[in-house]
Design an enzyme around this catalytic site. Structure first.
Site, mmCIF file in Angstrom:
data_model
loop_
_atom_site.group_PDB
_atom_site.id
_atom_site.type_symbol
_atom_site.label_atom_id
_atom_site.label_comp_id
_atom_site.label_asym_id
_atom_site.label_seq_id
_atom_site.Cartn_x
_atom_site.Cartn_y
_atom_site.Cartn_z
ATOM 1 N N GLY A 56 22.883 8.012 2.320
ATOM 2 C CA GLY A 56 22.314 7.732 1.006
ATOM 3 C C GLY A 56 23.380 7.769 -0.071
ATOM 4 O O GLY A 56 23.386 6.953 -0.968
ATOM 5 N N ILE B 185 20.120 13.496 6.109
ATOM 6 C CA ILE B 185 20.490 12.089 5.881
ATOM 7 C C ILE B 185 21.692 11.679 6.724
ATOM 8 O O ILE B 185 22.372 10.698 6.423
ATOM 9 C CB ILE B 185 20.750 11.828 4.385
ATOM 10 C CG1 ILE B 185 21.842 12.754 3.827
ATOM 11 C CG2 ILE B 185 19.476 11.991 3.586
ATOM 12 C CD1 ILE B 185 22.263 12.414 2.393
ATOM 13 N N GLY B 186 21.937 12.454 7.757
ATOM 14 C CA GLY B 186 23.064 12.151 8.629
ATOM 15 C C GLY B 186 24.168 13.184 8.489
ATOM 16 O O GLY B 186 25.203 13.101 9.137
ATOM 17 N N THR B 187 23.911 14.192 7.649
ATOM 18 C CA THR B 187 24.934 15.192 7.363
ATOM 19 C C THR B 187 25.036 16.263 8.443
ATOM 20 O O THR B 187 26.054 16.933 8.553
ATOM 21 C CB THR B 187 24.577 15.921 6.066
ATOM 22 O OG1 THR B 187 23.250 16.444 6.218
ATOM 23 C CG2 THR B 187 24.605 14.982 4.884
ATOM 24 N N ARG C 241 31.447 29.940 2.705
ATOM 25 C CA ARG C 241 31.351 29.978 4.162
ATOM 26 C C ARG C 241 31.005 28.600 4.721
ATOM 27 O O ARG C 241 30.123 27.905 4.212
ATOM 28 C CB ARG C 241 30.266 30.974 4.579
ATOM 29 C CG ARG C 241 30.054 31.029 6.086
ATOM 30 C CD ARG C 241 28.970 32.025 6.474
ATOM 31 N NE ARG C 241 29.408 33.399 6.317
ATOM 32 C CZ ARG C 241 28.722 34.339 5.681
ATOM 33 N NH1 ARG C 241 27.562 34.050 5.117
ATOM 34 N NH2 ARG C 241 29.189 35.553 5.593
ATOM 35 N N GLN D 287 31.749 15.934 6.981
ATOM 36 C CA GLN D 287 31.437 15.747 5.562
ATOM 37 C C GLN D 287 32.704 15.632 4.726
ATOM 38 O O GLN D 287 32.811 14.787 3.848
ATOM 39 C CB GLN D 287 30.596 16.928 5.053
ATOM 40 C CG GLN D 287 29.157 16.862 5.470
ATOM 41 C CD GLN D 287 28.479 15.631 4.920
ATOM 42 O OE1 GLN D 287 28.339 15.464 3.716
ATOM 43 N NE2 GLN D 287 28.080 14.740 5.785
ATOM 44 N N GLY E 255 28.404 24.503 -0.589
ATOM 45 C CA GLY E 255 28.111 23.063 -0.520
ATOM 46 C C GLY E 255 29.375 22.256 -0.312
ATOM 47 O O GLY E 255 30.418 22.551 -0.888
ATOM 48 N N GLU F 100 30.090 16.723 -1.361
ATOM 49 C CA GLU F 100 30.657 15.811 -2.349
ATOM 50 C C GLU F 100 32.106 16.063 -2.707
ATOM 51 O O GLU F 100 32.815 15.159 -3.147
ATOM 52 C CB GLU F 100 29.782 15.834 -3.611
ATOM 53 C CG GLU F 100 28.521 15.036 -3.369
ATOM 54 C CD GLU F 100 27.368 15.425 -4.263
ATOM 55 O OE1 GLU F 100 27.116 14.688 -5.218
ATOM 56 O OE2 GLU F 100 26.724 16.458 -4.007
#
Ligand SMILES: Cc1cc2nc3c(=O)[nH]c(=O)nc-3n(C[C@H](O)[C@H](O)[C@H](O)COP(=O)(O)OP(=O)(O)OC[C@H]3O[C@@H](n4cnc5c(N)ncnc54)[C@H](O)[C@@H]3O)c2cc1C
Ligand code: SF4
Lengths: 704, 337
Positions: free
Chosen positions: A247, A476-478, A594, A604, A668, A671
């Site tokens: 996405g 979403i494929g992560t 972590r 990612q 996270g 991105e």
């Protein structure tokens, strides 16, 4: 089933067994065997109910009114069932999102807007008939070129809800007295997200419940957004998205095609309606990154210590729906300087509404900031890493809060060591190898640690020591499916094989979007809280059938600034004759808290670096200002990195945990890989050639 | 749904008869270009004549006929796949520019599928041509040219007209222009030979016509004359990404030097410059008999580009093609500077 609020405590270090291990993707075998059903591939009930195919008819003018939609030839085409337009589509409730007011009136706000939908028995018939629909317009003048106009304005806020302008100290005074000043403008172009799986959905309306198999980053957000507009209770909108082919933000909120297929289905009760948006249509209908123009003024003393930072952004929004990319947001917390000013001004254009694209704000803003920092390093005669080290703030310059962890310098130092930075010539244009100028560059990256409220999980004890764990999160494929299973295992203190996870369905407890690099922290917090509550209520040997549904509270520190950091290092070669640019080597080192699963995390971060390189070197949508039409609307003309462009790519992360940022200890990772990468490439290209490029993509013609 | 008749041709003459007799019929080679155009609505034939199984798939070392210049050479059947042609040992040793140009094009999968004839007859990649919602004289004569004043990065700098400013996309064609290939064409009235430079045309006031072939004329083969220059030839394609991108500009060149290091024979063709592969005859003339120094090559290119017309979006092509030509000729001199 209502949830209890549960104050959550972070996963204890000695409870961690599955988290942090390299767990292969649980859905990998299904995907490589082609058995994972993506949105339009659902064949189970009710999606098998005499399916119809929808095709979108798009406006060919940028602004005006639809005078008439003549569908006579289309309807006469064999296999066509109906053609919907603004006079015949079902009426929606009043809402506040113009983008979703599909076929509600005759107004055309941008080129490519949906003006009719054809329904037919086959997709071929629908497509052919769409070409037969004749639309008459009253065309009005439009503005599609990105330039300063009379209508330019300062919005109240930029995304998500930040002040458009911030100011501290005396910027102009400090600049006037600064020993060194960098004053330059940096630009990023229109970019399109282009996930591999185009936007697609199947909808079925039985008169009572609307069922939607969607390609989305959030099933609950889709239901929450669409239900009120459709006049439905949320329970009447059942959304699933078991497998999604990416996405990059473009599926973070529902766009017009989802509403179009839902409206179409409501005209055909009992029949499934299938819509697959084409690649070309995605360039008008499913969001894009708005172009940005960042004017930077950096002032520093003779030692390179910043005394003033100013970042003024000019960027377009669509005229009919405001979207203010938070381009200067990272500038507010990145480096120390007593005098700081940031601002955003928006140019309203008659174009498709911009939307989220991986690292919104951070990608364009940090491109500008980090090239400006490189220019400052050159101006001060300092190594660019040393310059950044000298400008490390003690606390978040914007909020005054301490950082939970400020890993930037560690990333820079570790990267420098691994990349061989110490051998770098200080001068630009110092290395010619064969026909190639060779250079290296560095840039910093940052991304906020977000944890969204509004997530609940349900844990039920099953037979044989198994646990059913349910949350409406979307993978979403992560690798979310894999990672959440690992988190649930450690939160319950059982082996990962004891966890049966269900996700991506609005029948499950609510979950927020897979976006903002917030998924693992937000959903993980709910799972950890629920596990803690479950154990408190049901003990270590629960009877099969008992369950707990809970929502986490106190999941993230409010007293700290919570940010990930990173450093990307690029080697760039520029052909001395043709100017062609290649990137043989890229390294990213990250401080992200972590890492839950090194296999999926690596993907990612590597994927982020590839995309960062891709926007740095290739990606640019050309919007023809005469028509407002994006004409580079396929993957042959909108270039993304090809395999041959991706050479030696390495990522590494610091060994850390951040219980202040989330109960799972991570901040996270989705991105941050995109942030800074383009700047490191532009900086390396300068080091190779001595030519400073201040806009992306960095293409061959800049070096002739 | 749009219905199509599909015929699988058994012999070349039959295929020619089917297509030349029907203005709405098209040859189908590998389909990598035509099928896209069917989907996009750019081409709307009612009849497809599949020629891909015709026995035109050989690469043969032959003595060329007189109207192809005679002498030893290579005959390449129109159905030879791009991958096979690129890998053929005779091509790699006698006409390396052809092999390199092919390998610089498209992707492995596409090259396996694409045919020699189809490659030469592929249509422009102009973004407006491929989008039926925009005006394009090439797709719809008289509708206007959206590329003028629009997206210009790939536009022509030589030989364009007020009716069309696009370029020919084929890499192979640029190489064939440089080695003086001859195209063997079968029409309703029999076979003829077309010198490569006369195959593609400039747009003038009829941009809908890419080539000088009549509707229904079939390319059956391409003939490559051998020469010392062709054996010392190469291709450079300047492009934004490392693979899978059309040329910004490209240079195919073949060079033969005499003992004194002066140019005995040189052939230069440019891609990404014009509506047809641009044979740089003026530059070649300027270089003959002289030492091909960097400065002299630049001056020769400047002569060739004297009539170049550019806009902001494609002005870079003039210095880029000049530099690429310098680069290519230098590398053909075996590293001599
Ligand atoms: C994504 C993508 C990237 C590409 N990149 C490149 C690139 O970088 N460089 C490059 O050069 N090419 C590139 N191509 C184009 C590719 O080379 C052509 O599509 C291919 O060569 C066409 O050959 P084909 O046999 O498939 O032709 P077809 O699609 O079958 O036919 C193309 C046209 O030629 C006609 N035709 C076919 N055979 C004959 C014949 N024997 N006689 C007369 N007319 C005939 C057909 O009627 C049709 O009009 C790319 C294509 C794609 C899809
Ligand atoms: S340049 Fe040629 S192909 Fe492109 S729009 Fe103009 S006429 Fe059509």
């Amino acid at each position: 089933m209502s949830a209890v609020e549960q104050p959550v405590t972070p996963l204890e270090r000695d409870a961690i067994r599955s988290v942090g291990t390299a767990h292969p993707r649980v859905d990998g075998p299904l995907k490589v065997a082609g058995r994972a059903a993506y949105a339009v591939e659902h064949r189970e009930a009710p999606y098998d109910a005499r399916p119809l195919h929808a095709w979108l008819v798009q406006s060919t003018v940028a602004r005006g009114r639809v005078l008439a939609v003549d569908a006579a030839r289309a309807v006469a085409h064999p296999g066509v069932v109906s053609v919907l337009d603004h006079t015949s589509a079902p009426r929606l409730q009043e809402g506040e999102d113009r983008e979703l007011e599909v076929l509600q009136d005759d107004r055309v706000d941008f080129r490519g807007q949906i003006v009719a939908v054809v329904l037919a028995e086959t997709s071929e018939a629908a497509r052919e008939a769409a070409g037969l629909v004749e639309v008459a317009y009253d065309e009005q003048s439009h503005q599609a070129a990105f330039e300063e106009t009379e209508d330019t304005y300062e919005p109240e806020t930029v995304n998500p809800e930040m002040p458009a302008r911030t100011e501290e100290g005396d910027v102009d005074g400090a600049l006037a007295g600064a020993a060194v000043v960098v004053d330059a403008t940096y630009e990023t172009p229109v970019e399109h997200n282009n996930p591999l799986e185009p936007h697609a959905a199947i909808a079925h309306w039985d008169g009572e419940v609307l069922t939607l198999a969607d390609s989305t980053q959030g099933v609950h957000p889709v239901a929450q957004t669409l239900a009120p507009l459709l006049g439905l209770e949320q329970a009447q909108l059942h959304v699933v998205a078991p497998y999604v082919g990416g996405g990059f933000g473009s599926k973070g909120v529902p766009h017009a095609p989802e509403m179009a297929v839902v409206l179409a289905a409501m005209t055909q009760p009992g029949r499934a309606v299938r819509l697959a948006v084409t690649r070309q249509q995605m360039f008008a209908l499913t969001g894009h990154r708005t172009p940005t123009r960042s004017h930077f003024r950096l002032g520093a003393d003779a030692d390179g210590r910043l005394v003033a930072i100013e970042h003024e952004v000019l960027e377009p929004t669509s005229r009919w729906k405001e979207f203010g990319e938070q381009t200067a947001a990272p500038t507010r917390m990145m480096y120390a300087a007593r005098n700081r000013r940031t601002g955003h001004r928006l140019v309203p254009l008659d174009v498709a509404v911009p939307s989220w694209m991986r690292a919104p704000g951070e990608m364009p803003g940090m491109f500008a900031h980090e090239v400006a920092m490189d220019e400052l390093a050159v101006a001060c005669g300092l190594d660019p890493i040393e310059l950044r080290v000298r400008n490390e703030p003690d606390v978040d310059p914007e909020t005054g809060k301490p950082f939970s962890r400020r890993g930037l310098v560690d990333c820079l130092r570790r990267g420098a060591e691994r990349f061989g930075w110490s051998e770098r010539p200080a001068e630009a244009r110092a290395t010619l190898e064969g026909d190639w100028w060779v250079g290296t560059g560095v840039a910093a990256a940052t991304y906020p640690a977000m944890l969204n409220p509004g997530n609940e999980a349900r844990i039920s004890a099953a037979d044989g020591g198994h646990y059913d764990v349910a949350i409406g999160a979307v993978d979403i494929g992560t690798g979310a499916r894999t990672v959440l299973q690992q988190i649930a295992a450690d939160a319950l203190g059982v082996d990962a094989s004891c966890i049966r996870l269900r996700i991506a369905d609005t029948d499950l407890p609510p979950a927020t979007v897979a976006g903002g690099s917030s998924g693992t922290a937000s959903w993980g917090a709910a799972i950890v809280a629920t596990a803690q509550r479950f154990r408190a209520d049901h003990g270590d040997a629960p009877d099969p059938g008992v369950w707990t549904q809970a929502e986490a509270t106190d999941a993230q520190s409010e007293d700290h600034a919570l940010h990930s950091f990173g450093a990307s290092f690029a080697e760039v070669r520029v052909h001395r004759w043709t100017g062609e640019v290649r990137v043989p080597r890229l390294l990213g080192v990250y401080s992200v808290g972590r890492v839950i699963n090194p296999v999926t995390a690596r993907s990612q971060l590597i994927g982020g670096l590839v995309m960062g390189m891709s926007v740095g070197l290739f990606e640019e949508s050309y919007r023809d200002p005469r028509t407002g039409h994006v004409v580079t609307q396929d993957l042959a003309t909108y270039h993304v990195a090809s395999h041959a462009d991706v050479r030696d790519l390495q990522v590494e992360w610091l060994d850390e945990e951040d219980p202040l940022a989330s109960p799972v200890g991570g901040r996270g990772i989705g991105e941050i890989g995109v942030v800074g990468t383009a700047a490191s490439i532009a900086n390396a290209a300068f080091h190779a050639t001595g030519t400073r490029v201040r806009s992306i993509p960095v293409t061959a013609d800049r070096f002739l | 749904m749009r219905e199509l008749d599909y015929h699988r041709a058994d012999d070349a003459a039959g295929a020619v008869a089917l297509v030349s007799g029907d203005p709405e019929a098209s040859f189908l080679g590998g389909g990598t270009n035509l099928v896209d155009h069917l989907k996009l609505g750019v081409a709307r034939p009612r009849v497809l004549v599949d020629i891909s199984r015709l026995p035109l798939d050989q690469v043969e070392e032959v003595e060329l006929p007189g109207d192809s210049g005679g002498g030893p050479g290579l005959r390449v059947g129109a159905n030879v796949r791009n991958s096979d042609l690129a890998a053929h040992p005779a091509v790699r040793s006698g006409w390396p520019v052809v092999s390199r140009a092919l390998l610089a094009g498209a992707s492995g999968q596409l090259r396996h599928q694409a045919t020699t004839g189809g490659n030469l007859m592929q249509r422009t990649r102009c973004v407006y041509f491929q989008d039926v919602t925009t005006a394009c004289n090439k797709r719809e004569p008289g509708s206007g040219c959206s590329a003028i004043g629009g997206y210009a990065r790939y536009n022509a700098v030589l030989g364009a007209s007020e009716h069309c400013v696009t370029v020919h996309p084929s890499d192979l064609a640029v190489a064939l222009a440089a080695v003086d290939a001859v195209v063997v064409v079968l029409g309703p009235d029999g076979e003829r030979r077309v010198p490569f430079e006369e195959l593609h045309r400039l747009p003038g006031d009829a941009p809908e016509r890419d080539t000088t072939l009549a509707h229904g004329e079939l390319i059956t083969a391409v003939e490559l004359p051998a020469s010392a220059a062709a054996a010392t030839s190469t291709y450079h394609k300047a492009r934004d990404r490392a693979s899978y991108a059309f040329a910004l500009v490209s240079v195919a060149a073949a060079l033969e030097l005499d003992e004194a290091g002066r140019v005995a024979d040189v052939r230069i063709a440019w891609g990404g410059i014009a509506h047809k592969p641009w044979r740089a005859r003026v530059a070649e003339q300027a270089l003959l008999g002289a030492e091909p120094t960097e400065e002299r090559v630049a001056a020769a290119c400047a002569d060739e580009l004297a009539d170049a017309r550019t806009s902001e979006g494609n002005a870079f092509k003039v210095p880029m093609v000049t530099a690429a030509t310098q680069h290519v000729l230098q590398s053909l001199q075996g590293g001599r500077r």
